[in-house]
Design a protein around this motif. Structure first.
Motif, mmCIF file in Angstrom:
data_model
loop_
_atom_site.group_PDB
_atom_site.id
_atom_site.type_symbol
_atom_site.label_atom_id
_atom_site.label_comp_id
_atom_site.label_asym_id
_atom_site.label_seq_id
_atom_site.Cartn_x
_atom_site.Cartn_y
_atom_site.Cartn_z
ATOM 1 N N ASP A 3 0.905 -1.066 0.018
ATOM 2 C CA ASP A 3 0.070 0.370 -0.271
ATOM 3 C C ASP A 3 0.942 1.322 -0.261
ATOM 4 N N VAL A 6 2.178 1.957 -3.152
ATOM 5 C CA VAL A 6 1.150 2.346 -3.667
ATOM 6 C C VAL A 6 1.113 4.079 -4.123
ATOM 7 N N ARG A 9 3.357 6.384 -5.232
ATOM 8 C CA ARG A 9 2.802 6.999 -6.975
ATOM 9 C C ARG A 9 2.358 7.769 -6.719
ATOM 10 N N SER A 35 -0.046 7.737 -13.023
ATOM 11 C CA SER A 35 0.776 6.850 -12.048
ATOM 12 C C SER A 35 0.331 4.981 -12.612
ATOM 13 N N VAL A 37 -2.149 3.635 -12.211
ATOM 14 C CA VAL A 37 -3.065 2.749 -10.010
ATOM 15 C C VAL A 37 -4.227 2.686 -10.732
ATOM 16 N N ALA A 42 -6.942 2.844 -5.870
ATOM 17 C CA ALA A 42 -6.358 4.438 -6.054
ATOM 18 C C ALA A 42 -7.163 4.468 -5.041
#
Length: 228
Positions: A3, A6, A9, A35, A37, A42
């Motif tokens: 996490d 992420v 990022r 990114s 994601v 997200a």
């Protein structure tokens, strides 16, 4: 990828948009797109969107401050200068004034004010802890409360400072720290004043029961231990 990776990022991507869009849903959505994601992931990592990223940005600054406190030689400094250096390290950890300015606006909103206050308190707590504070009574709270005020007012001054090398900000910080030191001297004199201690014996006895947090898992910033 965990996490934190992420979120990092997303934060890195968001910093390109925040100066223009603020810490907003638009900046958050753009960060997810840039990114790579997945938007659902997200949102799972940052349920409050850009607010969570703004808090992550603040935490990143705290981490850099702690790194400098532990890696730079502060041993020759007076303690008040170590405190000032730590606040300066924290401000210098921010590489974009506009990102900080947008964060200040975000946490000035009533529904985000508690998060902003908690973040500033956390910064003050990290400074005192890193500098070896051992207080376990009401001083634990007063130190962090006062330093929170010093830090937040210095950040606001820094945002408007256009002096060379932000010299005016560091002079402002020194004045604020000097004011804190004077306050501590007054507290010390009152503690040694017999008349003061006699008149305020009751309130002082109650204050003396206040203790600093004993467990990192405490929900509140302190505890009231009750009779012992």
């Amino acid at each position: 990828m965990d996490d934190k990776d992420v979120k990092d990022r997303l934060l890195d991507a968001a910093l390109m948009h925040v100066p223009f869009d603020g810490w907003s849903p638009a900046a958050f959505d753009a960060a997810a797109t840039d990114s790579g994601v997945d938007p659902a992931l997200a949102r799972a990592i940052c349920p409050r969107g850009a607010v969570d990223l703004a808090l992550a940005y603040h935490q990143r600054g705290d981490d850099e401050m702690i790194r400098r406190i532990h890696t730079e030689d502060l041993s020759a400094m007076r303690f008040r200068d170590r405190v000032a250096a730590a606040v300066r390290f924290r401000i210098e950890a921010a590489d974009d004034k506009e990102v900080v300015r947008r964060g200040s606006a975000l946490f000035a909103l009533p529904h985000n004010a508690a998060d902003g206050a908690r973040a500033i308190w956390g910064t003050a707590d990290k400074i005192w802890t890193a500098l070896g504070d051992r207080s376990d009574d009401v001083n634990w709270y007063t130190k962090r409360t006062i330093l929170s005020g010093v830090y937040s007012s210095t950040v606001l001054y820094w945002l408007g400072d256009e002096s060379d090398g932000h010299q005016a900000t560091w002079e402002f910080l020194d004045r604020r720290i000097d004011g804190v030191m004077q306050f501590e001297k007054v507290k010390a004199r009152l503690r040694d004043n017999r008349a003061f201690n006699t008149v305020f014996a009751g309130p002082l006895a109650l204050i003396g029961k206040i203790r600093a947090p004993m467990r990192p898992t405490d929900d509140l910033p302190g505890r009231w231990p009750g009779p012992q």
